[in-house]
Design a protein around this motif. Structure first.
Motif, short mmCIF file in Angstrom:
data_model
loop_
_atom_site.label_atom_id
_atom_site.label_comp_id
_atom_site.label_asym_id
_atom_site.label_seq_id
_atom_site.Cartn_x
_atom_site.Cartn_y
_atom_site.Cartn_z
N ASN A 115 0.82 -1.22 0.00
CA ASN A 115 0.00 0.00 0.00
C ASN A 115 0.85 1.26 0.00
O ASN A 115 0.42 2.29 -0.51
N TRP A 116 2.06 1.20 0.56
CA TRP A 116 2.97 2.34 0.51
C TRP A 116 3.29 2.65 -0.95
O TRP A 116 3.22 3.80 -1.38
N ILE A 117 3.64 1.61 -1.71
CA ILE A 117 3.96 1.79 -3.13
C ILE A 117 2.72 2.22 -3.91
O ILE A 117 2.78 3.13 -4.74
N LYS A 118 1.59 1.61 -3.63
CA LYS A 118 0.35 1.98 -4.35
C LYS A 118 -0.01 3.44 -4.09
O LYS A 118 -0.40 4.16 -5.01
N ASP A 119 0.12 3.88 -2.85
CA ASP A 119 -0.18 5.28 -2.52
C ASP A 119 0.80 6.24 -3.21
O ASP A 119 0.39 7.28 -3.73
N LEU A 120 2.08 5.89 -3.19
CA LEU A 120 3.07 6.72 -3.88
C LEU A 120 2.77 6.78 -5.38
O LEU A 120 2.82 7.85 -5.98
N ASP A 121 2.45 5.63 -5.95
CA ASP A 121 2.15 5.59 -7.37
C ASP A 121 0.94 6.46 -7.70
O ASP A 121 0.97 7.24 -8.65
N GLN A 122 -0.09 6.34 -6.89
CA GLN A 122 -1.29 7.15 -7.13
C GLN A 122 -0.99 8.64 -6.98
O GLN A 122 -1.45 9.47 -7.76
N THR A 123 -0.18 8.99 -6.00
CA THR A 123 0.17 10.39 -5.77
C THR A 123 0.95 10.97 -6.96
O THR A 123 0.70 12.10 -7.37
N LEU A 124 1.86 10.19 -7.51
CA LEU A 124 2.74 10.71 -8.55
C LEU A 124 2.18 10.59 -9.97
O LEU A 124 2.60 11.31 -10.86
N THR A 125 1.25 9.67 -10.17
CA THR A 125 0.75 9.44 -11.53
C THR A 125 -0.68 9.95 -11.73
O THR A 125 -1.26 9.72 -12.78
N THR A 126 -1.22 10.61 -10.73
CA THR A 126 -2.55 11.21 -10.84
C THR A 126 -2.48 12.66 -10.37
O THR A 126 -1.42 13.14 -10.02
N ILE A 127 -3.59 13.31 -10.29
CA ILE A 127 -3.60 14.71 -9.85
C ILE A 127 -3.76 14.85 -8.33
O ILE A 127 -4.05 15.91 -7.83
N LYS A 128 -3.52 13.77 -7.60
CA LYS A 128 -3.65 13.80 -6.15
C LYS A 128 -2.68 14.79 -5.49
O LYS A 128 -3.02 15.49 -4.57
N LEU A 129 -1.44 14.86 -5.98
CA LEU A 129 -0.42 15.72 -5.38
C LEU A 129 -0.44 17.13 -5.97
O LEU A 129 -0.33 18.11 -5.27
N ASN A 130 -0.54 17.23 -7.26
CA ASN A 130 -0.49 18.51 -7.97
C ASN A 130 -1.72 18.65 -8.85
O ASN A 130 -2.57 17.77 -8.91
N SER A 131 -1.76 19.75 -9.56
CA SER A 131 -2.85 19.94 -10.51
C SER A 131 -2.65 19.07 -11.74
O SER A 131 -3.56 18.89 -12.53
N GLN A 132 -1.44 18.53 -11.89
CA GLN A 132 -1.10 17.64 -12.99
C GLN A 132 -0.28 16.47 -12.45
O GLN A 132 0.44 16.61 -11.47
N ALA A 133 -0.37 15.33 -13.13
CA ALA A 133 0.45 14.18 -12.75
C ALA A 133 1.92 14.47 -13.09
O ALA A 133 2.22 15.13 -14.07
N LEU A 134 2.82 13.97 -12.27
CA LEU A 134 4.25 14.16 -12.50
C LEU A 134 4.83 13.06 -13.38
O LEU A 134 5.80 13.28 -14.10
N TYR A 135 4.26 11.87 -13.31
CA TYR A 135 4.76 10.73 -14.07
C TYR A 135 3.60 9.99 -14.73
O TYR A 135 2.51 9.91 -14.18
N ASP A 136 3.90 9.45 -15.90
CA ASP A 136 2.94 8.55 -16.55
C ASP A 136 3.05 7.16 -15.95
O ASP A 136 2.07 6.44 -15.82
N TYR A 137 4.28 6.80 -15.59
CA TYR A 137 4.55 5.43 -15.14
C TYR A 137 5.82 5.41 -14.31
O TYR A 137 6.78 6.10 -14.64
N VAL A 138 5.83 4.60 -13.25
CA VAL A 138 7.04 4.38 -12.45
C VAL A 138 7.22 2.87 -12.32
O VAL A 138 6.29 2.16 -11.94
N ASP A 139 8.40 2.37 -12.63
CA ASP A 139 8.72 0.96 -12.40
C ASP A 139 9.25 0.87 -10.97
O ASP A 139 10.44 1.11 -10.72
N TRP A 140 8.38 0.56 -10.04
CA TRP A 140 8.72 0.63 -8.62
C TRP A 140 9.78 -0.38 -8.21
O TRP A 140 10.62 -0.09 -7.36
N ALA A 141 9.75 -1.56 -8.78
CA ALA A 141 10.77 -2.55 -8.43
C ALA A 141 12.15 -2.04 -8.84
O ALA A 141 13.09 -2.05 -8.04
#
Length: 145
Positions: free
Chosen positions: A30-56
């Motif tokens: 869930n830590w990774i899922k939350d980070l992914d959602q924060t960075l790839t959606t508008i949750k953190l900013n008015s725009q997503a910062l990343y389209d995709y992150v390879d977390w592994a």
């Protein structure tokens, strides 16, 4: 995210293998899922910062660059050694997992194993774009606006 998750919510060994992390690390999914959602959606900013992150790959590179040399200290890292070498202070009773998470978050969110959005590139979240190039872009944008 394509990796197994155990009954306690931690990624299974397939994540660690893909990341190149030792088997004794337990990464909370869930830590990774939350980070992914924060960075790839508008949750953190008015725009997503990343389209995709390879977390592994991202955590694997981070581990190799920042923590692998300290992993010889056993179940928990030697906080004094980490403080001396990395110039950081850690809370007491942190596990290796906690140290990985805290250091990862403290290093900022410039991902190496990610595809940044245009918004992310403009705002300095693409580690492949040099500061000089970003400064030239800003200067150009100032001229045309």
């Amino acid at each position: 995210m394509g990796y197994g998750v155990d009954s306690e919510g931690y990624f299974t060994s397939d994540f660690n293998e893909a990341a190149g992390l030792p088997k004794d690390y337990k990464i909370y999914s869930n830590w990774i899922k939350d980070l992914d959602q924060t960075l790839t959606t508008i949750k953190l900013n008015s725009q997503a910062l990343y389209d995709y992150v390879d977390w592994a790959k991202e955590l694997g590179h981070f581990y190799k660059e920042n923590l692998q040399s300290f992993d010889k200290f056993g179940k928990n890292f030697d906080k004094e050694q980490l403080k001396k070498e990395l110039n950081i202070a850690l809370r007491d009773n942190l596990t290796k997992n906690d140290v990985l998470q805290e250091l990862f978050m403290s290093k900022g969110l410039k991902m190496k194993e990610a595809k940044s959005t245009l918004y992310g590139k403009i705002n300095g979240f693409d580690s492949n774009i040099k500061q000089k190039d970003r400064s030239e872009f800003y200067a150009f944008m100032q001229k045309i606006s």
